[in-house]
Design a protein around this motif. Structure first.
Motif, short mmCIF file in Angstrom:
data_model
loop_
_atom_site.label_atom_id
_atom_site.label_comp_id
_atom_site.label_asym_id
_atom_site.label_seq_id
_atom_site.Cartn_x
_atom_site.Cartn_y
_atom_site.Cartn_z
N GLY A 202 -22.29 9.59 -46.29
CA GLY A 202 -22.58 8.47 -46.98
C GLY A 202 -22.75 8.54 -48.78
N GLN A 203 -22.38 7.23 -49.24
CA GLN A 203 -22.75 7.20 -50.27
C GLN A 203 -23.82 8.38 -51.18
OE1 GLN A 203 -22.47 2.90 -50.80
NE2 GLN A 203 -21.34 3.18 -51.56
N ASP A 204 -24.46 8.21 -50.38
CA ASP A 204 -26.02 8.89 -50.92
C ASP A 204 -26.29 10.42 -51.49
OD1 ASP A 204 -26.30 10.36 -48.69
OD2 ASP A 204 -28.25 10.14 -48.37
N ALA A 205 -24.88 10.89 -50.82
CA ALA A 205 -23.80 12.04 -51.36
C ALA A 205 -23.54 12.96 -52.45
CB ALA A 205 -23.56 12.92 -49.42
N VAL A 206 -23.11 11.40 -53.15
CA VAL A 206 -22.00 11.65 -54.00
C VAL A 206 -22.77 12.51 -54.98
CG1 VAL A 206 -21.10 10.47 -55.63
CG2 VAL A 206 -21.08 9.65 -53.28
N GLY A 207 -22.63 13.40 -55.54
CA GLY A 207 -23.04 14.32 -56.83
C GLY A 207 -24.45 14.93 -56.07
#
Length: 209
Positions: A202-207
């Motif tokens: 998900g987007q929480d994994a970006v970075g």
């Protein structure tokens, strides 16, 4: 004259008899005293060898019985420990045998940034979830963008607990996400046919990857 002489002789004879009697009395008394002095006091009789041997045998028997009981207890404890160790080994082998081969793992990129699926695979392999335990397939997430990372498991089957344990390892290795039982609607239309674990990045994994 003759009468006086007779009386004198009679007195002499009586004196002699008295002297003899007195001497005999003295000798008798002396003999009794000597006999009394020469008598040794009665000594206590020591215990016989039979009694001593019986006592020793009794002590030895008690000691032998105690040693035998201790040895029996040690043997029983050793047998119990061995049985417990064997049972534990069998349980571990059974757990390993539940899932044959590598876990089939699908990684889907729903984070909106390129390369997230590959980055997730690299992180998982680096954590020890390598090719000998997992086979990976990478693709885009069918549901478009996913706000949070989810690792799905089927939650059924004999090896469900083992699969879930692997999924927990993946969440720990990625540092984001949670483990959930698969629901096709919640998973954006993805399927788990032929797949043990579905990882939606998900987007929480970006970075974070």
């Amino acid at each position: 004259m003759n009468n006086g002489l007779l009386h004198q002789n009679a007195r002499r004879s009586a004196s002699r008899l008295m002297a003899i009697a007195f001497s005999l009395a003295l000798m008798t008394s002396a003999g009794v005293l000597l006999s009394s002095c020469g008598h040794e006091p009665e000594k206590a009789t020591p215990p016989s060898n039979t009694e001593t041997t019986a006592s020793n045998n009794s002590s030895n028997t008690t000691s032998d019985e105690k040693s035998s009981d201790d040895a029996k207890a040690d043997a029983e404890k050793e047998a119990a420990d061995k049985a417990a160790a064997e049972a534990k080994a069998k349980e571990e082998e059974a757990a390993k045998a539940k899932h044959q081969g590598a876990y089939v793992t699908a990684i889907r990129n729903g984070g909106g940034a390129d390369g997230l699926a590959a980055a997730a695979q690299t992180k998982l392999v680096g954590a020890g979830l390598a090719a000998d335990t997992h086979t990976y397939s990478l693709d885009s997430y069918a549901g478009g963008l996913a706000p949070a990372t989810v690792v799905y498991v089927k939650g059924t089957g004999d090896d469900a607990a083992d699969v879930k344990a692997e999924a927990e390892k993946m969440v720990a290795a990625l540092g984001v996400g949670s483990v959930q039982t698969f629901d096709q609607a919640a998973a954006g239309g993805e399927t788990m046919d032929g797949t043990d674990i579905l990882v939606v990045i998900g987007q929480d994994a970006v970075g974070a990857l």
